[in-house]
Design an enzyme around this catalytic site. Sequence first.
Site, PDB file in Angstrom:
ATOM      1  CD  GLU A 106     -29.289   6.286  22.361  1.00 16.61           C
ATOM      2  OE1 GLU A 106     -29.881   7.243  22.903  1.00 16.61           O
ATOM      3  OE2 GLU A 106     -29.863   5.349  21.791  1.00 16.61           O
ATOM      4  CB  ALA A 144     -10.855  -1.237  14.155  1.00 16.37           C
ATOM      5  NE  ARG A 151       3.123  -6.287  25.211  1.00 16.20           N
ATOM      6  CZ  ARG A 151       3.971  -5.502  24.556  1.00 16.20           C
ATOM      7  NH1 ARG A 151       4.246  -4.290  25.017  1.00 16.20           N
ATOM      8  NH2 ARG A 151       4.550  -5.922  23.444  1.00 16.20           N
ATOM      9  CB  THR A 194       1.302  -7.472   4.493  1.00  9.68           C
ATOM     10  OG1 THR A 194       2.644  -7.951   4.369  1.00  9.68           O
ATOM     11  CG2 THR A 194       0.644  -8.155   5.680  1.00  9.68           C
ATOM     12  N   GLY A 197       0.121 -16.304  20.835  1.00 12.57           N
ATOM     13  CA  GLY A 197       0.275 -14.859  20.748  1.00 12.57           C
ATOM     14  C   GLY A 197      -0.912 -14.168  21.379  1.00 12.57           C
ATOM     15  CB  ALA A 233      -2.738 -13.952  18.512  1.00 16.01           C
ATOM     16  CE1 TYR A 288      -3.458  -6.566  13.329  1.00 18.80           C
ATOM     17  CE2 TYR A 288      -1.833  -5.706  14.851  1.00 18.80           C
ATOM     18  CZ  TYR A 288      -2.233  -5.977  13.568  1.00 18.80           C
ATOM     19  OH  TYR A 288      -1.421  -5.669  12.509  1.00 18.80           O
ATOM     20  CB  SER A 291      -0.932  -0.002   1.216  1.00 12.59           C
ATOM     21  OG  SER A 291      -1.816  -1.105   1.157  1.00 12.59           O
ATOM     22  CE  LYS A 326     -14.438  -5.955   9.160  1.00 10.20           C
ATOM     23  NZ  LYS A 326     -14.504  -4.567   8.665  1.00 10.20           N
TER      24      LYS A 326
END
Length: 454
Positions: A442, A343, A207, A44, A177, A182, A180, A16, A54
């Site tokens: 909200e 995220a 962590r 990647t 692991g 894992a 994120y 990217s 995703k």
Amino acid sequence: MTMAFDYDLFVIGGGSGGVRAARVASGDHGARVGLAEESRMGGTCVIRGCVPKKLMVYASEYPGAIADARAYGWDVKDGGFDWLKFRGRLWSELDRLEAAYRNTLKNAKVTVHDTRAEIVDAHSVRLATGETITSQHILIATGGHPVVPDIPGAELGVTSDAMFNLDRLPGKALIVGGGYIASEFACILNGMGVKVTQFYRGAQILRGFDDEARGHVSTAMQAAGIRIHCGTNPLRLEKVDWGIQVTASDGSTEVYDLVLWATGRAPNTKGLGLEKTGVQIGRRGEIVVDDYSQTAVPSIFAVGDVTDRVNLTPVAIREGHAFADTVFGANPRKADHELVASAVFTQPEMGAVGLSEEAARECGPVEIYTASFRPMQSLFAGREDRVLMKLVVCAKTRRVLGCHIVGPGAGEMIQMVAIAVKMGATKEDFDRTVAVHPTMAEELVTMRKPVRVA
């Protein structure tokens, strides 16, 4: 620009960051650009990371959606998950995206070399084909790779790169692991019907994120059936007739069909010839650059994960764009690495921007606002899922220093919250915003009293 070189810019790496830099330098600023990529175009994120992951997240969420549909009155029945059918569609989508990347470069008049490139000196690269190319500027955008621990039998496990090419889903998997990657794959496989165990050497997974938020995620993952063993490491792997036997630091021995190493990533700097150029390499193997992505060698730059700054795809894109504008567009500018939202696509999702409660406390007095509740959709379906909304506020300036969301759509929500936090919004700015009802979001503008002050 000078014609003494073959190119004005030569980019090593078609991910990217590299593709954005090449496209902007050539298409927007008229530079003569070449790019070398030894693997598939897209890097990647597109080929081995964010995008296919995703799509796997989406696939893994359908069992829950089907169960909810029944609660809402729909006459639906479970069927078996056809991994090979999904994998075929996934591969087709990755082919489409790679072709789109190639067309982008073609339309920008970037010359693509489908081969490996190594740096010879400050203005030269050598392709694996044997050809040597000269360039006024060189950009390294080679990304990173998964790290595999040095223990007996480690080769019996796989890394995240292999997860999109499995011939079949395992019945029982061990994820090693706590980051994120894992945690996301633990949720993905669990959703697809795999019995999942997760080992992490630390005290709590994820962590670096807010303690309350990551604790919320961990509790939900375990409630969904994932066995999480913190403070645990595998000591050795052995091949047995019925799978891979793993001996752990807690004294346990268990057999799995699949072991996934998700124990961190390292920059792709080896074998690039950098030791001959004077480019400085940091202790983690990263290329050291300044705020303008320039190395110690004036003609050589680097962007993305190979610099190990903020290892996120949108950041690499920003760095690549800023580099091209600076060097070829007569518009010197730095990529902004402050208040970058992120995220984690676990189940439930987690979104975060700004400081955690723990980090904010180190800066001065803070007020903490939280709301934890069962959201309407899953509550109606009879599920016990809980959402967490959290604001970390500076007690003196009233600025919102951090926002942490755990729940469905957290990634979508945090993108919008990030705009307000980036602009320096105060708690009172949030309070003045009228709620959109009925929504989960909200709660972000209706929390009136802090739950604690620190």
